[in-house]
Design a protein around this motif. Structure first.
Motif, short mmCIF file in Angstrom:
data_model
loop_
_atom_site.label_atom_id
_atom_site.label_comp_id
_atom_site.label_asym_id
_atom_site.label_seq_id
_atom_site.Cartn_x
_atom_site.Cartn_y
_atom_site.Cartn_z
N GLY A 1 0.80 -1.21 0.00
CA GLY A 1 0.00 0.00 0.00
C GLY A 1 0.84 1.26 0.00
O GLY A 1 0.33 2.34 -0.27
N HIS A 2 2.12 1.12 0.31
CA HIS A 2 3.03 2.26 0.33
C HIS A 2 4.14 2.13 -0.71
O HIS A 2 4.36 3.03 -1.50
N TYR A 3 4.88 1.02 -0.65
CA TYR A 3 6.06 0.83 -1.47
C TYR A 3 6.07 -0.57 -2.08
O TYR A 3 5.32 -1.45 -1.66
N ASP A 4 6.97 -0.79 -3.03
CA ASP A 4 7.09 -2.09 -3.68
C ASP A 4 7.82 -3.12 -2.82
O ASP A 4 7.70 -4.31 -3.05
N GLU A 5 8.59 -2.64 -1.85
CA GLU A 5 9.32 -3.54 -0.94
C GLU A 5 9.31 -2.91 0.44
O GLU A 5 9.13 -1.70 0.58
N PRO A 6 9.51 -3.72 1.47
CA PRO A 6 9.54 -3.17 2.83
C PRO A 6 10.67 -2.15 2.98
O PRO A 6 11.84 -2.45 2.73
N SER A 7 10.34 -0.95 3.41
CA SER A 7 11.35 0.10 3.53
C SER A 7 12.36 -0.20 4.64
O SER A 7 13.53 0.16 4.52
N CYS A 8 11.94 -0.87 5.70
CA CYS A 8 12.88 -1.19 6.77
C CYS A 8 13.96 -2.15 6.29
O CYS A 8 15.13 -2.00 6.64
N VAL A 9 13.56 -3.11 5.47
CA VAL A 9 14.52 -4.07 4.93
C VAL A 9 15.52 -3.34 4.01
O VAL A 9 16.71 -3.61 4.05
N ALA A 10 15.01 -2.39 3.23
CA ALA A 10 15.86 -1.66 2.29
C ALA A 10 16.94 -0.84 2.99
O ALA A 10 18.04 -0.68 2.47
N VAL A 11 16.65 -0.31 4.19
CA VAL A 11 17.63 0.55 4.87
C VAL A 11 18.47 -0.18 5.92
O VAL A 11 19.44 0.38 6.41
N CYS A 12 18.13 -1.41 6.25
CA CYS A 12 18.86 -2.14 7.30
C CYS A 12 20.28 -2.48 6.84
O CYS A 12 20.46 -3.22 5.88
N PRO A 13 21.29 -1.96 7.54
CA PRO A 13 22.68 -2.19 7.11
C PRO A 13 23.20 -3.60 7.38
O PRO A 13 24.20 -4.00 6.80
N ILE A 14 22.52 -4.33 8.27
CA ILE A 14 23.03 -5.67 8.57
C ILE A 14 22.06 -6.79 8.21
O ILE A 14 22.28 -7.94 8.54
N GLU A 15 20.98 -6.43 7.53
CA GLU A 15 20.01 -7.41 7.03
C GLU A 15 19.47 -8.31 8.15
O GLU A 15 19.48 -9.54 8.04
N CYS A 16 18.97 -7.68 9.21
CA CYS A 16 18.45 -8.45 10.35
C CYS A 16 16.93 -8.45 10.40
O CYS A 16 16.35 -8.79 11.43
N ILE A 17 16.27 -8.07 9.31
CA ILE A 17 14.81 -8.06 9.29
C ILE A 17 14.34 -9.13 8.32
O ILE A 17 14.74 -9.16 7.16
N GLU A 18 13.50 -10.02 8.83
CA GLU A 18 13.06 -11.18 8.04
C GLU A 18 11.58 -11.45 8.27
O GLU A 18 10.98 -10.89 9.20
N PRO A 19 10.98 -12.28 7.44
CA PRO A 19 9.57 -12.64 7.66
C PRO A 19 9.38 -13.30 9.02
O PRO A 19 10.21 -14.08 9.46
N ASP A 20 8.29 -12.96 9.67
CA ASP A 20 7.97 -13.51 10.99
C ASP A 20 7.12 -14.76 10.80
O ASP A 20 5.94 -14.66 10.45
N PRO A 21 7.67 -15.94 11.05
CA PRO A 21 6.90 -17.17 10.84
C PRO A 21 5.68 -17.31 11.75
O PRO A 21 4.76 -18.06 11.44
N ALA A 22 5.63 -16.55 12.81
CA ALA A 22 4.48 -16.60 13.71
C ALA A 22 3.31 -15.76 13.21
O ALA A 22 2.22 -15.83 13.77
N HIS A 23 3.54 -14.96 12.17
CA HIS A 23 2.49 -14.07 11.66
C HIS A 23 2.43 -14.17 10.14
O HIS A 23 2.74 -13.20 9.43
N LYS A 24 2.02 -15.32 9.64
CA LYS A 24 1.92 -15.53 8.20
C LYS A 24 0.66 -14.86 7.67
O LYS A 24 -0.42 -15.06 8.20
N GLU A 25 0.84 -14.06 6.61
CA GLU A 25 -0.29 -13.36 5.98
C GLU A 25 -0.06 -13.34 4.47
O GLU A 25 1.06 -13.17 4.01
N SER A 26 -1.13 -13.48 3.73
CA SER A 26 -1.04 -13.41 2.28
C SER A 26 -0.91 -11.95 1.85
O SER A 26 -1.16 -11.03 2.64
#
Length: 81
Positions: free
Chosen positions: A43-68
């Motif tokens: 609804g905002h961007y083509d990719e998650p903005s937090c993932v795009a700016v994270c310098p150490i790539e520590c943001i990943e999908p949360d398996p406890a909150h699966k959503e289509s």
């Protein structure tokens, strides 16, 4: 699915200001993502903005909150209705 910040987070302060849904806040030791507010930037961007700016790539999908993609779009619509 909502995103999750792993324990590898170095608290660089890049992600909170990038989140259009204000889903990222400081937890007890590292930043955390509120799964009820995270739409992976659908609804905002083509990719998650937090993932795009994270310098150490520590943001990943949360398996406890699966959503289509449709569920994420519905969540976005409900938040901004």
């Amino acid at each position: 699915m909502a995103l999750l910040i792993t324990d590898d987070c170095i608290n660089c302060d890049m992600c909170p200001s990038e989140c259009p849904n204000e889903a990222i806040s400081m937890g007890a030791e590292i930043y955390q993502i509120d799964p009820s507010r995270c739409t992976e930037c659908v609804g905002h961007y083509d990719e998650p903005s937090c993932v795009a700016v994270c310098p150490i790539e520590c943001i990943e999908p949360d398996p406890a909150h699966k959503e289509s993609l449709d569920a994420l779009a519905d969540k976005f619509a409900a938040m901004y209705a």
